[in-house]
Design a protein around this motif. Structure first.
Motif, PDB file in Angstrom:
ATOM      1  N   ALA A 147      39.101  40.456  49.099  1.00 36.12           N
ATOM      2  CA  ALA A 147      39.423  40.513  47.671  1.00 36.12           C
ATOM      3  C   ALA A 147      38.496  39.621  46.846  1.00 36.12           C
ATOM      4  N   LEU A 148      38.134  38.476  47.364  1.00 38.35           N
ATOM      5  CA  LEU A 148      37.259  37.565  46.615  1.00 38.35           C
ATOM      6  C   LEU A 148      35.862  38.140  46.425  1.00 38.35           C
ATOM      7  N   ARG A 149      35.452  39.003  47.333  1.00 38.21           N
ATOM      8  CA  ARG A 149      34.098  39.557  47.256  1.00 38.21           C
ATOM      9  C   ARG A 149      33.876  40.340  45.975  1.00 38.21           C
ATOM     10  N   SER A 150      34.948  40.923  45.429  1.00 33.50           N
ATOM     11  CA  SER A 150      34.815  41.699  44.194  1.00 33.50           C
ATOM     12  C   SER A 150      34.448  40.824  42.999  1.00 33.50           C
ATOM     13  N   TYR A 151      34.666  39.512  43.122  1.00 36.51           N
ATOM     14  CA  TYR A 151      34.319  38.592  42.044  1.00 36.51           C
ATOM     15  C   TYR A 151      32.903  38.024  42.195  1.00 36.51           C
ATOM     16  N   GLN A 224      39.799  25.297  42.911  1.00 39.03           N
ATOM     17  CA  GLN A 224      39.884  26.432  43.819  1.00 39.03           C
ATOM     18  C   GLN A 224      41.174  27.228  43.685  1.00 39.03           C
ATOM     19  N   SER A 225      42.128  26.733  42.921  1.00 36.44           N
ATOM     20  CA  SER A 225      43.380  27.475  42.738  1.00 36.44           C
ATOM     21  C   SER A 225      43.235  28.571  41.696  1.00 36.44           C
ATOM     22  N   LYS A 226      42.037  28.719  41.137  1.00 42.70           N
ATOM     23  CA  LYS A 226      41.761  29.760  40.143  1.00 42.70           C
ATOM     24  C   LYS A 226      40.876  30.831  40.757  1.00 42.70           C
ATOM     25  N   VAL A 227      41.087  32.066  40.328  1.00 39.68           N
ATOM     26  CA  VAL A 227      40.299  33.198  40.817  1.00 39.68           C
ATOM     27  C   VAL A 227      39.666  33.895  39.621  1.00 39.68           C
ATOM     28  N   GLY A 228      38.349  34.069  39.667  1.00 39.22           N
ATOM     29  CA  GLY A 228      37.641  34.716  38.584  1.00 39.22           C
ATOM     30  C   GLY A 228      37.449  33.794  37.394  1.00 39.22           C
ATOM     31  N   GLY A 229      36.749  34.283  36.397  1.00 40.26           N
ATOM     32  CA  GLY A 229      36.512  33.489  35.202  1.00 40.26           C
ATOM     33  C   GLY A 229      35.278  32.610  35.354  1.00 40.26           C
ATOM     34  N   PRO A 230      34.970  31.847  34.336  1.00 36.91           N
ATOM     35  CA  PRO A 230      33.765  31.000  34.373  1.00 36.91           C
ATOM     36  C   PRO A 230      33.907  29.857  35.370  1.00 36.91           C
ATOM     37  N   TYR A 231      32.773  29.391  35.854  1.00 35.82           N
ATOM     38  CA  TYR A 231      32.763  28.239  36.753  1.00 35.82           C
ATOM     39  C   TYR A 231      32.795  26.970  35.905  1.00 35.82           C
ATOM     40  N   GLU A 232      33.806  26.143  36.159  1.00 34.93           N
ATOM     41  CA  GLU A 232      34.093  25.025  35.266  1.00 34.93           C
ATOM     42  C   GLU A 232      33.331  23.762  35.652  1.00 34.93           C
ATOM     43  N   ASN A 233      33.134  22.926  34.647  1.00 33.87           N
ATOM     44  CA  ASN A 233      32.535  21.621  34.873  1.00 33.87           C
ATOM     45  C   ASN A 233      33.546  20.724  35.584  1.00 33.87           C
ATOM     46  N   PRO A 234      33.193  20.133  36.747  1.00 36.31           N
ATOM     47  CA  PRO A 234      34.158  19.316  37.506  1.00 36.31           C
ATOM     48  C   PRO A 234      34.751  18.175  36.694  1.00 36.31           C
TER      49      PRO A 234
END
Length: 282
Positions: A147-151, A224-234
């Motif tokens: 499922a993650l591969r689709s993102y 890591q508890s989020k799926v999809g969307g922009p990659y956030e600044n730590p």
């Protein structure tokens, strides 16, 4: 014949035993400590106390208690194999080339910790499977990977920065502190006393390092508890967690007591298993 001789020379110089010891130690460790790890994960994710997290897991039942164990089993066995194997290969090579012993240990620890990050997809999937919000969305480990591969493949490495900041320095600390303790603790002939000493040595190192790097694990779980969307600044994610938990630093450490318990048991089991497997293999 020269090619065969070169191959034999490389095989002899490659210390496969350290990789095997790390793999075996991790297998024993994960099977013993997984339920405690899941309890701590819930505290990190929701910022709740141990009792509340325990009630969550109890209400979900035994089936969901061990849900998600395959990724850490795969990841940890490979990770500890890399941790011990790469560390020893790098340290030995640097030592043989005239480097100071502490420099060789530090660079070996950084190299092994950074190399371990290639296994991050397992840690990523484990986070999702341990989160109750995704019980219906992801059926099992293989389904989650698919499922993650689709993102996009980058989704497998969401939260990479805190993992890199944690892995390398914690490995450096582990190997250097462990060697210093072993040099100073008397050698015991009695098998039981030696086992207890190995357990306490690993357990105390684990408690110190896991507590020191606990905020990075909280940050990793939040990312890591989020799926999809922009990659956030730590840094922004950590600031958001800080605000969501009442703007108090101590709330970032929700779960640290359970984490210390888990680290005490986990690192104690790991170090003891490693030393016993090493004694057999060598």
């Amino acid at each position: 014949m020269s090619n065969i001789g070169l191959l034999l020379s490389l095989t002899e110089s490659f210390n496969w035993r350290e990789f095997a010891c790390g793999w075996g130690a991790a297998f024993i460790n994960v099977t013993v400590t997984y339920p405690i790890n899941k309890l701590i994960f819930r505290q990190m994710l929701h910022g709740v106390k141990a009792q509340h997290a325990f009630h969550q897991l109890r209400n979900e039942g035994i089936f969901f208690l061990y849900r998600g164990m395959l990724p850490p089993l795969c990841q940890k066995t490979l990770s500890l194999s890399i941790m011990f194997g790469v560390y020893e290969e790098v340290r030995r090579h640097l030592r043989d080339n005239g480097f100071n012993s502490y420099t060789a240990k530090a660079l070996g620890g950084l190299a092994s910790g950074t190399t371990e990050a290639i296994l991050m997809p397992f840690e990523r999937v484990q986070t999702l499977l341990a989160d109750a919000r995704y019980h219906e969305e992801f059926r099992n480990t293989f389904h989650a990977f698919k499922a993650l591969r689709s993102y996009g493949y980058g989704e497998y490495y969401r939260g990479l920065v805190p993992i890199l900041l944690r892995n390398g320095p914690s490995n450096v600390g582990f190997f250097i502190i462990r060697d210093e303790i072993q040099c100073r603790v008397p050698k015991h002939e009695n098998e039981v006393v030696r086992t207890i000493t190995e357990f306490i040595c690993g357990a105390m190192i684990g408690v110190v390092l896991s507590s020191l790097f606990f905020p990075l694990n909280v940050l990793k779980v939040a990312m890591q508890s989020k799926v999809g969307g922009p990659y956030e600044n730590p840094f922004k994610v950590l600031l958001q967690v800080y605000r969501e938990r009442g703007g108090k630093i101590r709330y970032i450490y929700h779960g640290v007591h359970s984490n210390c318990t888990r680290a005490f048991l986990s690192w104690g089991v790991m170090n003891t298993a490693y030393e016993h497997i090493k004694a057999i293999i060598y």
